[in-house]
Design an enzyme around this catalytic site. Structure first.
Site, mmCIF file in Angstrom:
data_model
loop_
_atom_site.group_PDB
_atom_site.id
_atom_site.type_symbol
_atom_site.label_atom_id
_atom_site.label_comp_id
_atom_site.label_asym_id
_atom_site.label_seq_id
_atom_site.Cartn_x
_atom_site.Cartn_y
_atom_site.Cartn_z
ATOM 1 N N SER A 35 -8.510 3.113 6.784
ATOM 2 C CA SER A 35 -8.412 1.718 7.211
ATOM 3 C C SER A 35 -9.590 1.363 8.108
ATOM 4 O O SER A 35 -10.595 2.089 8.133
ATOM 5 C CB SER A 35 -7.071 1.503 7.929
ATOM 6 O OG SER A 35 -6.835 0.132 8.147
ATOM 7 N N ASN A 36 -9.513 0.278 8.823
ATOM 8 C CA ASN A 36 -10.575 -0.126 9.756
ATOM 9 C C ASN A 36 -9.954 -0.773 10.992
ATOM 10 O O ASN A 36 -8.739 -0.934 11.066
ATOM 11 C CB ASN A 36 -11.571 -1.062 9.056
ATOM 12 C CG ASN A 36 -10.894 -2.328 8.564
ATOM 13 O OD1 ASN A 36 -10.412 -3.135 9.354
ATOM 14 N ND2 ASN A 36 -10.828 -2.496 7.242
ATOM 15 N N HIS A 37 -10.797 -1.144 11.956
ATOM 16 C CA HIS A 37 -10.308 -1.604 13.263
ATOM 17 C C HIS A 37 -10.010 -3.098 13.347
ATOM 18 O O HIS A 37 -9.854 -3.627 14.445
ATOM 19 C CB HIS A 37 -11.321 -1.248 14.348
ATOM 20 C CG HIS A 37 -11.355 0.212 14.682
ATOM 21 N ND1 HIS A 37 -10.286 0.854 15.264
ATOM 22 C CD2 HIS A 37 -12.300 1.152 14.487
ATOM 23 C CE1 HIS A 37 -10.588 2.128 15.431
ATOM 24 N NE2 HIS A 37 -11.808 2.335 14.957
ATOM 25 N N SER A 38 -9.950 -3.798 12.225
ATOM 26 C CA SER A 38 -9.670 -5.243 12.301
ATOM 27 C C SER A 38 -8.323 -5.492 12.988
ATOM 28 O O SER A 38 -7.322 -4.850 12.662
ATOM 29 C CB SER A 38 -9.641 -5.836 10.891
ATOM 30 O OG SER A 38 -9.153 -7.159 10.938
#
Ligand code: C5P
Length: 218
Positions: free
Chosen positions: A29-32
């Site tokens: 995933s990512n940090h959004s």
């Protein structure tokens, strides 16, 4: 004025990260944070629009009056976006969609038997570009997070993805953009540029939403 124009319109907004499963217990995933997308949903709802957020996993409360469809993977977000966008007046792609997904998701938890392991990735569909290909295309707005040559890359994306508007931010600049409470945007249509200066994501969202309403009317 913006209120009269937005009233009763249907806006669909993607927000937050996606989660790409590796096996039943792991993902990429990512940090959004989803903050910008949720601020846009709140601002559009305050203008009287019917708003649906297609949301990746975030910890934010659903803004008053908004509908929310929860998804995890980019493929699920893609499916929901293409189901909802044909009836929408405005589509805003604010989600940080993973560019790639795992080619073969394991049915069982992967064991740590080997010292090295390789995961093959395949490209995810471009959600906003596919929405912009619809015969009944809503007014379609994309985001561009860039670390250099913001205007050049943003205008290239606007044209390549057939968008009506793109909102670009410099994510290398301190105190704005990704995961921050503040943002500043350079907004482009095919003919014009508008600058929204550094402010809270709520204030930036109000300005962007009223810009969308005015441009969509043209
Ligand atoms: O190409 P890039 O990922 O920089 O484009 C960013 C814009 O495209 C954002 O509006 C993002 O929400 C959207 N996007 C999408 N589906 C993807 C990748 C990006 O809708 N698979």
């Amino acid at each position: 004025y913006a209120k009269e124009l937005a009233k009763g319109q249907h806006w669909v907004i993607t927000a937050g990260p996606t989660r790409e499963p590796i096996d039943p217990v792991r993902y990429i995933s990512n940090h959004s944070s989803g903050k910008m997308g949720y601020a846009l949903a709140s601002a559009a709802s305050k203008l009287g629009a019917n708003v649906t957020i297609i949301s990746g996993p975030v910890t934010l409360p659903t803004p008053d009056g908004c509908q929310r469809v929860d998804v995890e993977s980019a493929l699920c977000m893609h499916e929901q976006a293409l189901a909802l966008a044909p009836q929408a007046d405005v589509f805003i792609a604010c989600a940080a969609v993973a560019d790639y997904r795992i080619a073969q998701v394991a049915d069982q938890k992967i064991k740590k038997t080997n010292d090295e392991m390789t995961i093959n990735l395949v490209k995810n569909p471009d959600i906003v570009a596919d929405v912009a290909k619809l015969a009944s295309k809503p007014f379609t707005v994309g985001f561009a997070a860039e670390t250099q040559d913001v205007a050049t890359y943003a205008k290239d994306k606007l044209a390549r993805k057939n968008l009506d508007m793109i909102a670009a931010n410099d994510v290398s600049a301190e105190g704005q953009g990704f995961n921050s409470d503040n943002n500043a945007l350079s907004v482009f249509t095919s003919t014009e540029q508008f600058d929204i200066s550094l402010a809270s994501k709520g204030q930036v969202a109000e300005q962007l939403v009223s810009l969308i309403v005015k441009q969509n009317k043209k």
